[in-house]
Scaffold this motif. Structure first.
Motif, PDB file in Angstrom:
ATOM      1  N   ASP A 485      38.256  32.034  39.790  1.00 48.88           N
ATOM      2  CA  ASP A 485      38.846  33.351  40.000  1.00 48.88           C
ATOM      3  C   ASP A 485      37.927  34.171  40.913  1.00 48.88           C
ATOM      4  O   ASP A 485      36.741  34.350  40.601  1.00 48.88           O
ATOM      5  N   PRO A 486      38.436  34.669  42.040  1.00 45.05           N
ATOM      6  CA  PRO A 486      37.578  35.453  42.946  1.00 45.05           C
ATOM      7  C   PRO A 486      36.912  36.644  42.258  1.00 45.05           C
ATOM      8  O   PRO A 486      35.834  37.076  42.660  1.00 45.05           O
ATOM      9  N   GLN A 487      37.565  37.183  41.204  1.00 45.86           N
ATOM     10  CA  GLN A 487      36.984  38.335  40.511  1.00 45.86           C
ATOM     11  C   GLN A 487      35.663  37.989  39.830  1.00 45.86           C
ATOM     12  O   GLN A 487      34.849  38.867  39.553  1.00 45.86           O
ATOM     13  N   SER A 488      35.454  36.697  39.542  1.00 44.72           N
ATOM     14  CA  SER A 488      34.224  36.290  38.846  1.00 44.72           C
ATOM     15  C   SER A 488      33.002  36.300  39.761  1.00 44.72           C
ATOM     16  O   SER A 488      31.874  36.166  39.283  1.00 44.72           O
ATOM     17  N   LEU A 489      33.214  36.451  41.066  1.00 47.67           N
ATOM     18  CA  LEU A 489      32.081  36.433  42.004  1.00 47.67           C
ATOM     19  C   LEU A 489      31.118  37.577  41.740  1.00 47.67           C
ATOM     20  O   LEU A 489      29.910  37.448  41.989  1.00 47.67           O
ATOM     21  N   ARG A 490      31.637  38.710  41.271  1.00 49.25           N
ATOM     22  CA  ARG A 490      30.764  39.853  41.004  1.00 49.25           C
ATOM     23  C   ARG A 490      29.642  39.473  40.036  1.00 49.25           C
ATOM     24  O   ARG A 490      28.486  39.842  40.221  1.00 49.25           O
ATOM     25  N   HIS A 491      30.015  38.708  39.013  1.00 48.34           N
ATOM     26  CA  HIS A 491      29.016  38.307  38.016  1.00 48.34           C
ATOM     27  C   HIS A 491      28.152  37.152  38.513  1.00 48.34           C
ATOM     28  O   HIS A 491      26.922  37.195  38.415  1.00 48.34           O
ATOM     29  N   SER A 492      28.780  36.120  39.075  1.00 48.61           N
ATOM     30  CA  SER A 492      28.021  34.920  39.445  1.00 48.61           C
ATOM     31  C   SER A 492      27.046  35.163  40.587  1.00 48.61           C
ATOM     32  O   SER A 492      26.049  34.456  40.708  1.00 48.61           O
ATOM     33  N   THR A 664      29.336  45.264  48.721  1.00 47.91           N
ATOM     34  CA  THR A 664      30.176  44.304  49.432  1.00 47.91           C
ATOM     35  C   THR A 664      31.267  43.743  48.531  1.00 47.91           C
ATOM     36  O   THR A 664      32.443  43.673  48.927  1.00 47.91           O
ATOM     37  N   ILE A 665      30.913  43.339  47.324  1.00 47.73           N
ATOM     38  CA  ILE A 665      31.898  42.725  46.431  1.00 47.73           C
ATOM     39  C   ILE A 665      32.930  43.746  45.976  1.00 47.73           C
ATOM     40  O   ILE A 665      34.102  43.397  45.757  1.00 47.73           O
ATOM     41  N   GLU A 666      32.533  45.017  45.860  1.00 51.90           N
ATOM     42  CA  GLU A 666      33.512  46.039  45.503  1.00 51.90           C
ATOM     43  C   GLU A 666      34.574  46.155  46.594  1.00 51.90           C
ATOM     44  O   GLU A 666      35.768  46.285  46.308  1.00 51.90           O
ATOM     45  N   GLU A 667      34.146  46.098  47.840  1.00 49.28           N
ATOM     46  CA  GLU A 667      35.103  46.139  48.946  1.00 49.28           C
ATOM     47  C   GLU A 667      36.002  44.900  48.915  1.00 49.28           C
ATOM     48  O   GLU A 667      37.210  44.985  49.159  1.00 49.28           O
ATOM     49  N   PHE A 702      35.666  30.294  47.119  1.00 44.87           N
ATOM     50  CA  PHE A 702      34.443  29.929  47.849  1.00 44.87           C
ATOM     51  C   PHE A 702      34.659  29.926  49.360  1.00 44.87           C
ATOM     52  O   PHE A 702      33.698  29.901  50.126  1.00 44.87           O
ATOM     53  N   LEU A 703      35.913  29.947  49.799  1.00 39.60           N
ATOM     54  CA  LEU A 703      36.219  30.095  51.222  1.00 39.60           C
ATOM     55  C   LEU A 703      36.692  31.516  51.544  1.00 39.60           C
ATOM     56  O   LEU A 703      36.394  32.050  52.615  1.00 39.60           O
ATOM     57  N   MET A 704      37.410  32.127  50.591  1.00 37.19           N
ATOM     58  CA  MET A 704      37.954  33.455  50.840  1.00 37.19           C
ATOM     59  C   MET A 704      36.844  34.494  51.016  1.00 37.19           C
ATOM     60  O   MET A 704      36.891  35.312  51.946  1.00 37.19           O
ATOM     61  N   PHE A 705      35.838  34.470  50.140  1.00 34.68           N
ATOM     62  CA  PHE A 705      34.784  35.489  50.235  1.00 34.68           C
ATOM     63  C   PHE A 705      33.964  35.337  51.520  1.00 34.68           C
ATOM     64  O   PHE A 705      33.747  36.322  52.229  1.00 34.68           O
ATOM     65  N   PRO A 706      33.496  34.131  51.886  1.00 35.81           N
ATOM     66  CA  PRO A 706      32.803  34.006  53.175  1.00 35.81           C
ATOM     67  C   PRO A 706      33.690  34.383  54.363  1.00 35.81           C
ATOM     68  O   PRO A 706      33.206  34.988  55.329  1.00 35.81           O
ATOM     69  N   ALA A 707      34.981  34.026  54.316  1.00 39.45           N
ATOM     70  CA  ALA A 707      35.887  34.398  55.407  1.00 39.45           C
ATOM     71  C   ALA A 707      36.043  35.913  55.469  1.00 39.45           C
ATOM     72  O   ALA A 707      36.069  36.510  56.557  1.00 39.45           O
TER      73      ALA A 707
END
Length: 823
Positions: A485-492, A664-667, A702-707
């Motif tokens: 889930d992309p939302q989990s990136l904030r924590h990880s 950045t992650i908030e945006e 893992f591709l969406m956030f770097p893109a």
């Protein structure tokens, strides 16, 4: 306060809404000797320590409300809360609404802007504001609940001040032109009614919330001076049972020595105030033009009478006469002739009619005046000319110069043109306000601006249809690792130290999800890798069979760093910077620039490192100057040292590290939410622009956030892997590297385009939606051509310049228009 959070807070707060902002120049203010009774009455109200009140100063357009508000704000800023304080003044904050500026015609930025000014005035509450934002980043979103913003950003900081300010004079906030919190008038009756209803509801809610704030028992005594026109929906909101006991209304009846009087903006004493204003203005004109004959007392009295107790009329008269393109003596005689036909108190529109009639081409003058008033944000003469194109834009400067009495036309053609008063916008909003018959059938300014914006984009935006291919190529790597889930990136990714960049984040995610081959073990030697090793998961990994092999290398590196640590002594530059005056210099723009030069590597020297250990150095590490320095190679090198790594474990270091990721992650999170809420019209889904959005939406995290990072509007000069680290020979790495190069090229093409192209890309849908219907054939044709052939070019440029959220907002309006006019 975390500097990253403070910087974001500073960016969202609307500086132009502050009473003394550059955006509001020239600042209207009360001339000395005028408005004396009214101002003294307001100052008495503002000095009352017994109860918090809302002082409502209202009147018709042009009577001087903004001048009074500015004068009161300046007075309160000049009064200290205590004799001992250096910066804390009685002015808590100001917000001057304005229909001609996008962020000043909505309540979305209201409490954020006031809270920012409050934190500037009272530094002790910055920590509370910072904590509130970190706990709920959405508070900075203009669409966030006003009540939530008021509670967290406004009331909580004020509660912290209650004890300190208990014996102090009351705090004052000044809010001007509340009635200007409204959308631009629309040409459609239904849409206009909807806009008006929404606007009235927004204002009613704000007034109610301000009443709740003033009734709060745990706040210091606080007064709000609020000005507006005398509009019925505002009056009703002020006269509710909850508000009635809080509101002190002006005009107000008073009694002095047994004589009843009314204190107001347009009382009998205003004629004399306007007489004083005219006499002062003509005296100033004479000082610059010695041959200018001062008007007689009779002439001054007549002009003051014709102003009808409206300062905007008197001010317009003066500007008409004091026009550098004309002889002021001739203009005075012309103004006396023009006003001789006006009855005292005649509507200001009649004066505007007279001024238009003096122009070489009254119809063209009215058209350009309409265009200036219809702009979503002000533009300069050169930009307006560029936007309108060779045919309509060639006469802009010549015509606008003739209108200097009603619009501010800077001598520098690169500075924006502004109307002097909102009554000018009202005048041109409806043709019926103008009595000149020749203007009744001119083209709508919104139609012209819509057509011009579309034409400019089709002409100046390069072909960028490769975006869809680039995303498709990236999506082929979707199986490279486990998707989450992309939302989990904030924590990880919360341990990150460096500002996230595309390749760096991809390698990080590869490592975190089990791809720990020798090809990417270099990541452990980066700032982010070292930070991960300090996490519970990282510490556990070092003890595993796979981690033990790396332990000796890591320890050797740490020992090497410790051998490089300086002794606790200062030399050379250290002694100079530690001098109190020079230490502060590092926090100035000049000091920041010096740190970017070869001589600025002093912080890497023995003396510099020692200074960073001192209290002065530790204090400096909390400033914006230090944050900028960390982005340089020198700053990154320092963070790699033992001293730097130790600092990252301090509360301030951890807060900065958290903020770097959060901003950045908030945006990114907000962008995901915007995509989720955006519903594509089924009939339009085959359009390439919507295929691009769907393609991006379908990428694994893992591709969406770097893109997202690659296309994000920022400097990509350092978006690759750390220097000296060759990219791993992995297919997913090669794919992301290719996409980053593609995005970097797109950013270079989009970098620093003419502001007028920025304006067109941001506002084309606004002007089309406000164009009168039915559209003329010319507008329909150019919109269809843009929508079918150039929309994808716009998307790529706007995405790189403003972010995907901005694109989706504009596209939503565009889809409605396309469905209505093209399907």
């Amino acid at each position: 306060m975390s500097e990253g959070t403070w910087e974001k807070f500073s960016q969202v707060a609307v500086k132009g809404a502050e009473h003394d902002s550059r955006e509001r120049r020239p600042h209207p203010k009360c001339l000395e000797g005028t408005r004396v009774v009214l101002l003294n009455h307001i100052y008495v109200y503002l000095s009352n320590k017994e109860k918090s009140r809302l002082i409502w100063l209202h009147g018709t357009a042009g009577v001087g409300k903004s001048a009074v508000a500015f004068t009161v704000a300046e007075k309160m800023r000049g009064l200290k809360m205590t004799e001992e304080t250096k910066i804390e003044t009685r002015l808590g904050g100001t917000f001057f609404f304005s229909r001609k500026h996008t962020k000043r015609r909505t309540t979305g930025y209201f409490f954020v802007t006031l809270a920012y000014q409050l934190a500037i005035n009272f530094p002790s509450v910055r920590t509370d504001v910072n904590r509130a934002i970190l706990n709920n980043p959405a508070l900075l979103d203009p669409d966030k609940s006003l009540r939530d913003q008021m509670e967290a950003l406004f009331l909580q900081p004020l509660r912290k001040l209650q004890l300190r300010l208990r014996e102090c004079p009351p705090l004052t906030f000044v809010i001007d032109a509340l009635d200007e919190c409204t959308p631009e008038p629309s040409n459609e009756c239904i849409s206009e009614s909807l806009d008006q209803s929404t606007s009235e509801s927004e204002l009613t809610d704000l007034i109610s919330l301000l009443g709740e704030a003033l009734r709060e028992p745990d706040l210091p005594v606080t007064h709000i001076l609020l000005t507006s026109r005398s509009e019925e929906h505002i009056r009703k909101a002020m006269q509710t049972e909850e508000m009635r006991s809080l509101v002190l209304e002006i005009p107000v009846k008073t009694s002095w020595e047994g004589v009843a009087a009314i204190i107001s903006l347009d009382g009998a004493d205003v004629d004399n105030d306007i007489y004083i204003f005219l006499k002062h203005s003509f005296g100033d004109l004479e000082s610059r033009h010695p041959d200018f004959p001062q008007p007689s007392t009779d002439q001054l009295t007549r002009l003051a009478s014709r102003a009808g107790r409206r300062f905007i009329v008197a001010s317009t008269m003066v500007k008409f006469i004091d026009n550098p393109e004309h002889d002021p003596r001739d203009r005075l005689q012309l103004m006396l002739e023009l006003t001789s036909e006006l009855l005292p108190g005649t509507e200001v529109y009649k004066l505007y009619d007279r001024i238009l009639s003096t122009c070489t081409d009254a119809t063209l003058a009215y058209l350009y005046l309409s265009i200036i008033a219809a702009l979503a944000d002000p533009l300069s003469i050169s930009q307006i000319s560029k936007l309108l194109g060779p045919s309509r834009g060639q006469d802009v400067e010549r015509v606008l110069i003739q209108l200097r009495s009603v619009i501010d036309v800077p001598t520098d053609s690169s500075l924006p043109v502004n109307i002097y008063h909102s009554s000018v916008r009202d005048y041109v909003s409806y043709h019926s306000n103008c009595s000149l018959r020749q203007v009744q059938h001119i083209t709508s300014p919104h139609s012209l601006l819509a057509h011009s914006s579309l034409r400019l984009m089709m002409q100046d935006l390069p072909d960028r249809s490769a975006l869809l291919d680039a995303l498709s190529a990236l999506k082929r790597q979707s199986q490279a690792m486990e998707a989450r889930d992309p939302q989990s990136l904030r924590h990880s990714l919360s341990f990150l130290v460096q500002p996230p960049k595309p390749m760096q984040v991809l390698v990080t995610l590869l490592w975190l999800r089990g791809h720990r081959s020798s090809e990417i073990q270099f990541w452990l030697e980066t700032l982010d890798g070292r930070a991960w090793l300090r996490t519970p998961v990282g510490k556990y990994w070092v003890l595993t069979q796979g981690g033990k092999g790396m332990l000796d290398t890591i320890l050797d590196s740490c020992r090497s760093d410790q051998l490089d640590e300086p002794r606790l002594e200062t030399t050379g530059g250290g002694g100079w910077v530690q001098h109190c005056g020079k230490r502060d210099w590092l926090q100035t723009p000049g000091g920041g620039d010096w740190l970017q030069t070869p001589r600025g590597h002093w912080l890497q020297t023995h003396g510099g490192r020692c200074w960073l250990r001192t209290q002065s150095g530790q204090d400096w590490l909390r400033t914006l100057g230090a944050q900028d320095w960390w982005q340089t190679q020198g700053g990154q090198d320092w963070l790699q040292t033992q001293l730097g790594r130790d600092w990252l474990q301090t509360p301030h270091g951890q807060m900065w590290r958290l903020t770097v990721v959060w901003l950045t992650i908030e945006e990114f999170t907000n962008t995901l939410e915007a995509i989720k809420q955006h519903n594509i019209v089924p009939e339009l889904s085959s359009q390439p622009v919507f295929q691009v959005i769907q393609q991006f939406k379908s990428l694994p995290d893992f591709l969406m956030f770097p893109a997202f990072l690659a296309l994000r509007h920022q400097d990509h000069s350092s978006s690759t892997l750390p220097q000296g680290c060759p990219p791993p020979d992995m297919e997913i790495i090669h794919a992301m590297k290719a996409f980053s190069h593609f995005a970097s090229d797109a950013h270079k093409r989009s970098r620093s385009p003419p502001d007028v192209l920025n304006y067109a890309c941001q506002n084309w849908a606004v002007h089309i939606s406000r164009a009168p219907k039915p559209w003329d054939e010319k507008l329909t044709h150019i919109f269809k051509s843009f929508w079918d052939r150039h929309l994808l070019n716009w998307l790529k440029r706007q995405w790189c310049a403003k972010g995907l959220q901005s694109c989706l907002t504009i596209l939503s309006e565009g889809e409605k228009l396309a469905k209505e006019h093209l399907l």
